[in-house]
Scaffold this motif. Structure first.
Motif, short mmCIF file in Angstrom:
data_model
loop_
_atom_site.label_atom_id
_atom_site.label_comp_id
_atom_site.label_asym_id
_atom_site.label_seq_id
_atom_site.Cartn_x
_atom_site.Cartn_y
_atom_site.Cartn_z
N LEU A 1 102.86 -4.29 -3.54
CA LEU A 1 101.62 -3.84 -2.91
C LEU A 1 101.89 -3.23 -1.54
CD1 LEU A 1 99.30 -6.95 -3.56
CD2 LEU A 1 99.79 -5.03 -5.09
N THR A 2 101.16 -2.16 -1.28
CA THR A 2 101.12 -1.58 0.07
C THR A 2 99.71 -1.76 0.59
OG1 THR A 2 102.81 0.08 -0.45
CG2 THR A 2 101.40 0.51 1.45
N VAL A 3 99.59 -2.44 1.73
CA VAL A 3 98.26 -2.74 2.28
C VAL A 3 98.19 -2.32 3.75
CG1 VAL A 3 97.89 -4.66 0.68
CG2 VAL A 3 98.90 -5.09 2.94
N THR A 4 97.00 -2.02 4.20
CA THR A 4 96.77 -1.70 5.61
C THR A 4 96.13 -2.92 6.27
OG1 THR A 4 96.36 0.61 5.00
CG2 THR A 4 95.67 -0.08 7.20
N HIS A 5 96.58 -3.20 7.49
CA HIS A 5 95.98 -4.31 8.23
C HIS A 5 95.93 -3.96 9.71
CE1 HIS A 5 99.73 -5.99 10.12
NE2 HIS A 5 100.30 -5.38 9.10
N TYR B 1 86.93 -6.00 8.17
CA TYR B 1 86.35 -6.86 9.19
C TYR B 1 87.20 -6.90 10.46
CZ TYR B 1 82.52 -8.78 6.42
OH TYR B 1 81.36 -8.92 5.69
N GLY B 2 88.34 -6.23 10.43
CA GLY B 2 89.18 -6.15 11.63
C GLY B 2 89.91 -7.42 11.98
N PHE B 3 90.10 -8.32 11.02
CA PHE B 3 90.84 -9.56 11.29
C PHE B 3 92.30 -9.22 11.54
CE2 PHE B 3 93.48 -13.14 10.01
CZ PHE B 3 92.86 -14.21 10.64
N PRO B 4 92.89 -9.68 12.67
CA PRO B 4 94.27 -9.30 12.99
C PRO B 4 95.31 -10.12 12.23
CG PRO B 4 93.41 -10.69 14.73
CD PRO B 4 92.28 -10.48 13.75
N ILE B 5 96.30 -9.43 11.68
CA ILE B 5 97.45 -10.06 11.03
C ILE B 5 98.69 -9.54 11.75
CG2 ILE B 5 98.77 -10.33 8.90
CD1 ILE B 5 96.19 -9.94 7.34
N TYR B 6 99.53 -10.45 12.23
CA TYR B 6 100.65 -10.05 13.08
C TYR B 6 101.62 -9.12 12.35
CZ TYR B 6 104.30 -10.38 16.59
OH TYR B 6 105.22 -10.07 17.55
N SER B 7 102.08 -9.50 11.18
CA SER B 7 102.95 -8.63 10.39
C SER B 7 102.92 -9.06 8.93
CB SER B 7 104.40 -8.66 10.92
OG SER B 7 105.07 -9.83 10.49
N ILE B 8 103.14 -8.09 8.05
CA ILE B 8 103.22 -8.38 6.61
C ILE B 8 104.49 -7.70 6.11
CG2 ILE B 8 102.08 -8.21 4.37
CD1 ILE B 8 99.43 -7.82 5.80
N ARG C 1 104.29 -22.25 -5.78
CA ARG C 1 103.39 -21.16 -6.19
C ARG C 1 103.90 -19.83 -5.61
NH1 ARG C 1 101.39 -21.99 -10.53
NH2 ARG C 1 99.69 -20.49 -10.19
N HIS C 2 104.61 -19.89 -4.48
CA HIS C 2 105.26 -18.68 -3.97
C HIS C 2 106.28 -18.16 -4.98
CE1 HIS C 2 103.66 -18.34 0.12
NE2 HIS C 2 103.74 -19.66 0.23
N GLY C 3 106.91 -19.09 -5.71
CA GLY C 3 107.93 -18.71 -6.68
C GLY C 3 107.38 -17.89 -7.83
N PHE C 4 106.09 -17.96 -8.06
CA PHE C 4 105.43 -17.15 -9.10
C PHE C 4 104.68 -15.96 -8.52
CE2 PHE C 4 105.68 -21.38 -11.15
CZ PHE C 4 106.34 -21.03 -12.32
N GLY C 5 104.75 -15.78 -7.20
CA GLY C 5 103.99 -14.71 -6.57
C GLY C 5 102.50 -14.99 -6.59
N MET C 6 102.13 -16.29 -6.57
CA MET C 6 100.73 -16.70 -6.65
C MET C 6 100.28 -17.42 -5.39
SD MET C 6 99.70 -15.84 -9.82
CE MET C 6 98.46 -16.95 -10.47
N ALA C 7 100.99 -17.21 -4.28
CA ALA C 7 100.61 -17.82 -3.00
C ALA C 7 100.88 -16.82 -1.88
CB ALA C 7 101.38 -19.12 -2.77
N ILE C 8 100.05 -16.91 -0.85
CA ILE C 8 100.18 -16.00 0.31
C ILE C 8 100.02 -16.82 1.58
CG2 ILE C 8 99.19 -14.02 1.52
CD1 ILE C 8 98.23 -12.97 -1.19
N ASP C 9 100.92 -16.60 2.53
CA ASP C 9 100.83 -17.22 3.86
C ASP C 9 100.42 -16.16 4.87
OD1 ASP C 9 101.72 -19.53 2.69
OD2 ASP C 9 103.78 -19.37 3.44
N ILE C 10 99.49 -16.52 5.77
CA ILE C 10 98.99 -15.56 6.76
C ILE C 10 99.04 -16.17 8.16
CG2 ILE C 10 96.96 -14.26 7.54
CD1 ILE C 10 96.12 -13.98 4.65
#
Length: 269
Positions: free
Chosen positions: A117-121, A153-160, A195-204
């Motif tokens: 995935l390519t996402v904008t934040h 909504y403009g929520f800030p994410i430091y880096s992805i 769940r990260h091992g299946f690509g089914m978890a996200i840390d923010i």
């Protein structure tokens, strides 16, 4: 009486003779000489200085060069930034990057199980920037919707960034305040795949949303954000846009767990 006078005269003559004989004729007698008078000063007439003749005409000065005209600045039309939210099968260069790092020989699925995935934040400076995630293919569209909602909504994410840039280390990724998804690994101390091992978890934003178990805080900088009532940019709390974006689609939030509390963690069952 006469004999006495003769005797006195004799003694006087004898004394005079002795004095005459003792006189040194070579000695120069002292003579007083008056000093000469100092000569009167002679005053010479002052030299007459001839005035410097004025120039017949003022010298001609070279004219100052005219300033060069400033170059014309080409006005570039402002281009509206278009946010990017796309998905695709893992590109070859990404497959090469994750092999042996987050993807192993023991991984129980092939690359087609995952999507890139390519996402904008919005970053912590209020700028729109691009990030990348690897998640399970079956939830790819859903994750794009989540991040598009967070961006609007403009929520800030430091880096992805892919955690491969941190040698698949949760410790280093969290310390860098990095948000990520896929990382094939087991839950610490078990043989259960995370769940990260299946690509089914996200840390923010791990620093603003730390992992807490007893007295353990990961990352250490997250201690500054233990007061969850004092909400600051990047924090995930109940009722926030990130909370609703995930919970509203059936995800589980680690911040609702009792022990550990994992405020940066969302997972899909």
């Amino acid at each position: 009486m006469l004999s006495v006078i003769v005797t006195v005269i004799g003694i006087a003559a004898f004394t005079a003779a002795i004095a005459l004989l003792s006189h040194n004729p070579t000695e120069t007698p002292y003579v007083y000489i008056e000093s000469e008078a100092e000569p009167e000063p002679v005053y010479e007439p002052a030299l007459e200085i001839e005035p410097t003749p004025e120039p017949e005409s003022e010298p001609e000065l070279e004219p100052e060069p005219e300033p060069e005209p400033e170059p014309e600045i080409e006005v570039v039309e402002e281009i509206d930034f278009e946010p990017i939210f796309t998905r695709e099968p893992l590109p070859d260069h990404i497959i090469a990057q994750i092999e042996g790092v987050t993807f192993h020989e023991t991984t129980p699925f092939d690359h087609s199980f995952l999507t890139y995935l390519t996402v904008t934040h919005v970053n912590f400076y209020g700028e729109s920037t691009i990030g990348h995630l690897i998640v399970a293919d079956e939830i790819g569209d859903e994750v794009l919707e989540i991040f598009e909602e967070i961006f609007e909504y403009g929520f800030p994410i430091y880096s992805i960034r892919l955690i491969d840039y941190f040698d698949a280390s949760d410790y280093y990724s969290m310390a860098a305040n990095n948000s990520h998804a896929f990382n094939f690994r087991y839950i610490a101390g078990t043989n259960i795949i995370s769940r990260h091992g299946f690509g089914m978890a996200i840390d923010i934003n791990p620093i603003q949303n730390p992992y807490i178990r007893g007295n353990t805080i990961w990352p250490a900088a997250g201690a500054y954000y233990l007061d969850r009532e004092y909400v600051r940019p990047g924090m995930i709390v109940p009722g926030s846009v990130v909370y609703y974006a995930f919970i509203g689609r059936g995800w589980i939030w680690g911040g609702n767990w009792t022990s550990p509390r994992d405020y940066h963690h969302f997972e899909r069952r």
